[in-house]
Design a protein around this motif. Structure first.
Motif, PDB file in Angstrom:
ATOM      1  N   PRO A 195       0.911  -1.072   0.182  1.00  0.00           N
ATOM      2  CA  PRO A 195       0.019  -0.126   0.059  1.00  0.00           C
ATOM      3  C   PRO A 195       0.916   1.300  -0.081  1.00  0.00           C
ATOM      4  O   PRO A 195       0.496   2.291  -0.405  1.00  0.00           O
ATOM      5  CB  PRO A 195      -0.713  -0.108   1.390  1.00  0.00           C
ATOM      6  CG  PRO A 195      -0.952  -1.566   1.365  1.00  0.00           C
ATOM      7  CD  PRO A 195       0.510  -1.996   1.064  1.00  0.00           C
ATOM      8  N   ASP A 196       2.074   1.318   0.526  1.00  0.00           N
ATOM      9  CA  ASP A 196       2.807   2.525   0.354  1.00  0.00           C
ATOM     10  C   ASP A 196       3.787   2.619  -0.669  1.00  0.00           C
ATOM     11  O   ASP A 196       4.583   3.482  -0.816  1.00  0.00           O
ATOM     12  CB  ASP A 196       3.759   2.304   1.807  1.00  0.00           C
ATOM     13  CG  ASP A 196       4.527   1.119   1.858  1.00  0.00           C
ATOM     14  OD1 ASP A 196       4.689   0.370   0.962  1.00  0.00           O
ATOM     15  OD2 ASP A 196       5.428   1.058   2.664  1.00  0.00           O
ATOM     16  N   GLY A 197       3.500   1.710  -1.592  1.00  0.00           N
ATOM     17  CA  GLY A 197       4.219   1.967  -2.897  1.00  0.00           C
ATOM     18  C   GLY A 197       5.445   1.039  -3.225  1.00  0.00           C
ATOM     19  O   GLY A 197       5.977   1.058  -4.199  1.00  0.00           O
ATOM     20  N   ARG A 198       5.979   0.316  -2.191  1.00  0.00           N
ATOM     21  CA  ARG A 198       7.323  -0.423  -1.859  1.00  0.00           C
ATOM     22  C   ARG A 198       6.571  -1.612  -2.861  1.00  0.00           C
ATOM     23  O   ARG A 198       5.601  -2.259  -2.650  1.00  0.00           O
ATOM     24  CB  ARG A 198       7.797  -0.670  -0.625  1.00  0.00           C
ATOM     25  CG  ARG A 198       8.192   0.762   0.091  1.00  0.00           C
ATOM     26  CD  ARG A 198       8.936   0.116   1.499  1.00  0.00           C
ATOM     27  NE  ARG A 198       7.699  -0.377   2.010  1.00  0.00           N
ATOM     28  CZ  ARG A 198       8.104  -0.896   3.114  1.00  0.00           C
ATOM     29  NH1 ARG A 198       9.333  -1.266   3.776  1.00  0.00           N
ATOM     30  NH2 ARG A 198       7.246  -1.549   4.047  1.00  0.00           N
ATOM     31  N   THR A 199       7.968  -2.391  -3.078  1.00  0.00           N
ATOM     32  CA  THR A 199       7.556  -3.499  -3.686  1.00  0.00           C
ATOM     33  C   THR A 199       8.104  -4.813  -2.642  1.00  0.00           C
ATOM     34  O   THR A 199       9.427  -4.523  -2.191  1.00  0.00           O
ATOM     35  CB  THR A 199       8.308  -3.943  -5.130  1.00  0.00           C
ATOM     36  OG1 THR A 199       8.033  -3.102  -5.954  1.00  0.00           O
ATOM     37  CG2 THR A 199       8.233  -5.128  -5.831  1.00  0.00           C
ATOM     38  N   ALA A 200       7.385  -5.657  -2.313  1.00  0.00           N
ATOM     39  CA  ALA A 200       7.709  -6.887  -1.441  1.00  0.00           C
ATOM     40  C   ALA A 200       8.020  -7.936  -2.300  1.00  0.00           C
ATOM     41  O   ALA A 200       7.336  -7.970  -3.479  1.00  0.00           O
ATOM     42  CB  ALA A 200       6.704  -6.963  -0.550  1.00  0.00           C
ATOM     43  N   TYR A 201       8.586  -9.023  -1.828  1.00  0.00           N
ATOM     44  CA  TYR A 201       8.776 -10.320  -2.387  1.00  0.00           C
ATOM     45  C   TYR A 201       8.388 -11.549  -1.681  1.00  0.00           C
ATOM     46  O   TYR A 201       8.439 -11.585  -0.425  1.00  0.00           O
ATOM     47  CB  TYR A 201      10.364 -10.335  -2.896  1.00  0.00           C
ATOM     48  CG  TYR A 201      10.927  -9.018  -3.643  1.00  0.00           C
ATOM     49  CD1 TYR A 201      10.842  -8.792  -4.916  1.00  0.00           C
ATOM     50  CD2 TYR A 201      11.282  -7.878  -2.909  1.00  0.00           C
ATOM     51  CE1 TYR A 201      11.262  -7.737  -5.730  1.00  0.00           C
ATOM     52  CE2 TYR A 201      11.624  -6.784  -3.344  1.00  0.00           C
ATOM     53  CZ  TYR A 201      11.598  -6.685  -4.928  1.00  0.00           C
ATOM     54  OH  TYR A 201      12.010  -5.646  -5.574  1.00  0.00           O
ATOM     55  N   THR A 202       7.931 -12.545  -2.518  1.00  0.00           N
ATOM     56  CA  THR A 202       7.303 -13.757  -1.822  1.00  0.00           C
ATOM     57  C   THR A 202       7.446 -14.872  -2.271  1.00  0.00           C
ATOM     58  O   THR A 202       7.682 -15.000  -3.653  1.00  0.00           O
ATOM     59  CB  THR A 202       5.763 -13.573  -1.304  1.00  0.00           C
ATOM     60  OG1 THR A 202       5.239 -14.616  -0.641  1.00  0.00           O
ATOM     61  CG2 THR A 202       5.046 -13.230  -2.433  1.00  0.00           C
ATOM     62  N   ARG A 203       7.590 -16.068  -1.907  1.00  0.00           N
ATOM     63  CA  ARG A 203       7.492 -17.309  -2.374  1.00  0.00           C
ATOM     64  C   ARG A 203       5.978 -17.942  -2.171  1.00  0.00           C
ATOM     65  O   ARG A 203       5.693 -18.771  -2.791  1.00  0.00           O
ATOM     66  CB  ARG A 203       8.508 -18.428  -1.632  1.00  0.00           C
ATOM     67  CG  ARG A 203      10.061 -17.852  -2.016  1.00  0.00           C
ATOM     68  CD  ARG A 203      10.499 -18.232  -3.180  1.00  0.00           C
ATOM     69  NE  ARG A 203      10.732 -19.821  -3.471  1.00  0.00           N
ATOM     70  CZ  ARG A 203      11.133 -20.392  -4.459  1.00  0.00           C
ATOM     71  NH1 ARG A 203      11.798 -19.427  -5.441  1.00  0.00           N
ATOM     72  NH2 ARG A 203      11.315 -21.613  -4.559  1.00  0.00           N
ATOM     73  N   ASP A 204       5.212 -17.094  -1.683  1.00  0.00           N
ATOM     74  CA  ASP A 204       3.773 -17.567  -1.288  1.00  0.00           C
ATOM     75  C   ASP A 204       2.862 -17.266  -2.589  1.00  0.00           C
ATOM     76  O   ASP A 204       2.624 -16.145  -2.837  1.00  0.00           O
ATOM     77  CB  ASP A 204       3.287 -16.969  -0.094  1.00  0.00           C
ATOM     78  CG  ASP A 204       1.983 -17.474   0.221  1.00  0.00           C
ATOM     79  OD1 ASP A 204       1.218 -18.166  -0.692  1.00  0.00           O
ATOM     80  OD2 ASP A 204       1.259 -17.068   1.341  1.00  0.00           O
ATOM     81  N   GLY A 205       2.561 -18.518  -3.350  1.00  0.00           N
ATOM     82  CA  GLY A 205       1.726 -18.157  -4.520  1.00  0.00           C
ATOM     83  C   GLY A 205       0.473 -18.520  -4.284  1.00  0.00           C
ATOM     84  O   GLY A 205      -0.313 -18.821  -5.534  1.00  0.00           O
TER      85      GLY A 205
END
Length: 261
Positions: free
Chosen positions: A108-118
Motif C-alpha cells: 500500500p505504501d508503494g514499495r515492492t515486496a517479494y514472496t514465495r507464497d503463490g
C-alpha cells in the motif's frame, strides 16, 4: 566469579535458540516459509599469559599461554533459503516457483515486496492479489467472462474470453532474484523487502537463465523438517541445563569460600 556471567550468557543464547526453533515449528504449515537458525560467537578473552611471551633472556617463548573467555552471544539468525516441497492443490490461481526467484507484490505504501507464497486470489475487479489483497506486480486482471485460466511454466497468463476459439494473453508474471537472498528483511505476511545487504532486485521472466519456472495448481510448502527441529530443540535444552548447573556449581564454590574460617 566470571563463571556466573559466562553461564548466564550461555543461557541467554540458548533461550534465543529455542525462540528461533519454536518459530520454525510454528510455521511448519506456512506456505513458502523459510526456516531460520541461530548463529553464535564467543566473546572477548582475558589474556593472563599471552601466547609467544618471552620467558627467559635467551628468547624462549610461551607455546600456548593462558586465556579465559567471557561467554557467548547471538550474532545472527539467518534464513535458510532452500526449496520447500511442491504440493499440488488443484486451485487454478495457486502458483509455485520451482527454482530461484520471488513473486513481486505491491504494498500500500508503494514499495515492492517479494514472496514465495503463490496462493493468489482474484479481487472484485478480477485482479490477481495475495491473501492480504496486495496486488501482484506487474498487475494482471482477468475479465469477468474469461474461462480456461492458465499460467504457463514461463509465467504467461492466458484465458479464453467469451466465445473465442483462441486464448488471449493477459500478462506476464515475472520473478525477482537477489545476489544475497539471505539479506532480505522479513516483514511478516510471508513477505520480504530488499535491503542494502540483499542488493537490488534482478527481474526476469520465469525460465530465463538462473530463474525458476512456474507450476500452476501447486504451492511451495515450508522448508522446515520436524525431526531436525526437534533434535535441535533437545540439544538447546541440554545446553541450557548445563549452563544452569555451572551457575549452581559456581554458587556452591562461592558459598564454600565464604564459609572458610
Amino acid at each position: 566469579m566470571k563463571a556466573f556471567r559466562i553461564a548466564a550468557s550461555g543461557m541467554m543464547a540458548q533461550e534465543m535458540n529455542v525462540n528461533v526453533i519454536s518459530n520454525n515449528i510454528a510455521n511448519m504449515r506456512t506456505t513458502g516459509y523459510k526456516r531460520q537458525r541461530a548463529d553464535f560467537q564467543d566473546l572477548f578473552y582475558q589474556n593472563m599469559r599471552r601466547v609467544g611471551t618471552e620467558t627467559s633472556e635467551n628468547g624462549s617463548q610461551v607455546p600456548t599461554g593462558v586465556s579465559v573467555g567471557s561467554g557467548v552471544r547471538t550474532v545472527a539468525t539467518p534464513r535458510i533459503m532452500t526449496q520447500g516441497d511442491i504440493e499440488q492443490t488443484g486451485k487454478e490461481t495457486d502458483v509455485a516457483v520451482r527454482g530461484e526467484g520471488y513473486f513481486q507484490v505491491e504494498l500500500p505504501d508503494g514499495r515492492t515486496a517479494y514472496t514465495r507464497d503463490g496462493s493468489l486470489e482474484l479481487d472484485a475487479n478480477g485482479t490477481l492479489v495475495t491473501q492480504d489483497g496486495y496486488q501482484l506486480n506487474p498487475a494482471i486482471t482477468v475479465p469477468a467472462n474469461a474461462k480456461d485460466f492458465t499460467i504457463s511454466a514461463t509465467g504467461s497468463v492466458q484465458v479464453v474470453v467469451g466465445n473465442a476459439s483462441v486464448s488471449t494473453v493477459l500478462g506476464q508474471i515475472t520473478l525477482a532474484r537477489f545476489i544475497n537472498k539471505g539479506g532480505l528483511e522479513a516483514i511478516g505476511d510471508n513477505l520480504f523487502v530488499e535491503t542494502a545487504a540483499s542488493g537490488p532486485a534482478q527481474v526476469a521472466n520465469p525460465g530465463d537463465e538462473g530463474y525458476g519456472t512456474i507450476l500452476q495448481n501447486h504451492l511451495e510448502s515450508a522448508n522446515v523438517v520436524a525431526v531436525s527441529e526437534l533434535s535441535s530443540l533437545i540439544a538447546a535444552q541440554r545446553a541450557y541445563e548445563m549452563n544452569s548447573r555451572i551457575i549452581r556449581a559456581a554458587d556452591e564454590m562461592a558459598q564454600a569460600t565464604a564459609n572458610l574460617r
